[in-house]
Design a protein around this motif. Structure first.
Motif, mmCIF file in Angstrom:
data_model
loop_
_atom_site.group_PDB
_atom_site.id
_atom_site.type_symbol
_atom_site.label_atom_id
_atom_site.label_comp_id
_atom_site.label_asym_id
_atom_site.label_seq_id
_atom_site.Cartn_x
_atom_site.Cartn_y
_atom_site.Cartn_z
ATOM 1 N N GLY A 77 4.986 3.317 -8.328
ATOM 2 C CA GLY A 77 3.617 3.364 -7.829
ATOM 3 C C GLY A 77 2.609 3.016 -8.910
ATOM 4 O O GLY A 77 1.665 2.242 -8.672
ATOM 5 N N TYR A 78 2.800 3.562 -10.102
ATOM 6 C CA TYR A 78 1.892 3.272 -11.212
ATOM 7 C C TYR A 78 1.983 1.793 -11.610
ATOM 8 O O TYR A 78 0.966 1.163 -11.932
ATOM 9 C CB TYR A 78 2.224 4.158 -12.419
ATOM 10 N N GLY B 217 0.174 -0.237 -8.984
ATOM 11 C CA GLY B 217 -1.263 -0.030 -9.136
ATOM 12 C C GLY B 217 -1.819 -0.816 -10.302
ATOM 13 O O GLY B 217 -2.917 -1.382 -10.227
ATOM 14 N N ASP C 121 0.810 -1.227 0.000
ATOM 15 C CA ASP C 121 0.000 0.000 0.000
ATOM 16 C C ASP C 121 0.839 1.272 0.000
ATOM 17 O O ASP C 121 0.567 2.213 -0.757
ATOM 18 C CB ASP C 121 -0.943 0.022 1.216
ATOM 19 N N ARG C 122 1.841 1.307 0.846
ATOM 20 C CA ARG C 122 2.644 2.530 0.973
ATOM 21 C C ARG C 122 3.333 2.882 -0.336
ATOM 22 O O ARG C 122 3.493 4.062 -0.673
ATOM 23 C CB ARG C 122 3.684 2.335 2.079
ATOM 24 N N HIS C 123 3.700 1.863 -1.096
ATOM 25 C CA HIS C 123 4.407 2.103 -2.358
ATOM 26 C C HIS C 123 3.430 2.337 -3.513
ATOM 27 O O HIS C 123 3.739 3.064 -4.460
ATOM 28 C CB HIS C 123 5.318 0.921 -2.664
ATOM 29 N N ILE C 124 2.255 1.712 -3.446
ATOM 30 C CA ILE C 124 1.245 1.906 -4.485
ATOM 31 C C ILE C 124 0.806 3.358 -4.549
ATOM 32 O O ILE C 124 0.480 3.888 -5.620
ATOM 33 C CB ILE C 124 0.029 0.988 -4.236
ATOM 34 N N ASN C 125 0.826 4.031 -3.397
ATOM 35 C CA ASN C 125 0.363 5.418 -3.331
ATOM 36 C C ASN C 125 1.380 6.425 -3.869
ATOM 37 O O ASN C 125 1.100 7.630 -3.931
ATOM 38 C CB ASN C 125 -0.004 5.775 -1.886
ATOM 39 N N ARG C 126 2.546 5.942 -4.247
ATOM 40 C CA ARG C 126 3.556 6.839 -4.813
ATOM 41 C C ARG C 126 3.126 7.296 -6.208
ATOM 42 O O ARG C 126 2.597 6.512 -6.987
ATOM 43 C CB ARG C 126 4.904 6.124 -4.926
ATOM 44 N N GLU C 127 3.391 8.540 -6.530
ATOM 45 C CA GLU C 127 3.078 9.058 -7.859
ATOM 46 C C GLU C 127 4.340 9.044 -8.720
ATOM 47 O O GLU C 127 4.869 10.088 -9.118
ATOM 48 C CB GLU C 127 2.494 10.469 -7.758
#
Length: 233
Positions: A39-40, A43, A29-35
């Protein structure tokens, strides 16, 4: 010691493309939220699923993409479904561009000088030999005339403990010399694969799954019979 040849039927039948590991989205989760690219990529891998399963076949398909960011993150999930130790994921993400560039170059042109190539990997924090050889294996990279195979701690243990006679050249393999001994590992594994008419990746998979959980079957001792005690004349 045992012989790999004793297990040839199993080696031929190893379900290599099917080997899969499941991972929960919450782990990342913490890394998925990276822009950013990582993160992409994460996701895209998880989508709307709370848990995914990735196989070797999935990773080989992703290895064909021009942009290797998704492939790298998927391989990390496959190899470390419960997450990597410490801050290794953060280190890897921080070096994602140079890592994917290095992998793209290796995919495009065989690695002729392993030591020179791996010297470019060592400065990248979060990436050890086990992780990097996963990338190379799924990208089907050639390293000094042999297709890459995964070399992790478990396989090093199998070789070091002398479980199989055919792997005797690898008896001195250890965490300390594994990186510089990688070409020797590939040479030995491919030599045995050719000898047995099986895939080298099948041997690698077999060693990982079974190598430390097998024991030689010794012939049972025949107890001599004393005829005088049995009444036999």
């Amino acid at each position: 010691m045992m012989l790999l040849s004793e297990f040839k039927n199993l080696l031929v039948s190893m379900p290599i493309p099917y080997q899969a590991f499941s991972s929960k989205k919450s782990t990342w989760d913490r890394h998925i939220n990276r822009e950013d690219k990582a993160g992409y990529a994460l996701g895209s891998i998880f989508g709307n699923s709370d848990e995914i399963s990735l196989s070797r076949n999935d990773l080989r398909n992703l290895a064909k993409d021009p942009d290797l960011a998704k492939f790298v993150m998927a391989t990390i999930i496959w190899g470390y479904p419960r997450g990597m130790r410490g801050n290794n994921v953060d280190y890897l993400i921080g070096n994602l561009d140079p890592l994917t560039q290095l992998l793209s170059a290796a995919r495009a042109q065989p690695v002729a000088d392993w030591n020179k190539h791996y010297a470019q990997v060592e400065p990248i924090k979060g990436i050890g030999l086990s992780t990097y050889t996963k990338f190379l294996s799924f990208l089907s990279v050639y390293v000094q005339d042999h297709t890459a195979l995964i070399l992790d701690y478990r396989i090093i243990q199998v070789a070091n403990q002398g479980v199989f006679e055919e792997l005797a050249p690898l008896r001195k393999l250890s965490n300390y010399n594994a990186a510089r001994s990688y070409p020797l590992y590939l040479e030995c594994m491919h030599k045995q694969a050719n000898s047995l008419s099986v895939s080298a990746e099948g041997i690698e998979f077999f060693l990982f799954e079974f190598g430390l959980n097998l024991k030689p079957v010794l012939p049972q001792h025949i107890v001599p019979v004393n005829c005088s005690q049995t009444g036999i004349r």
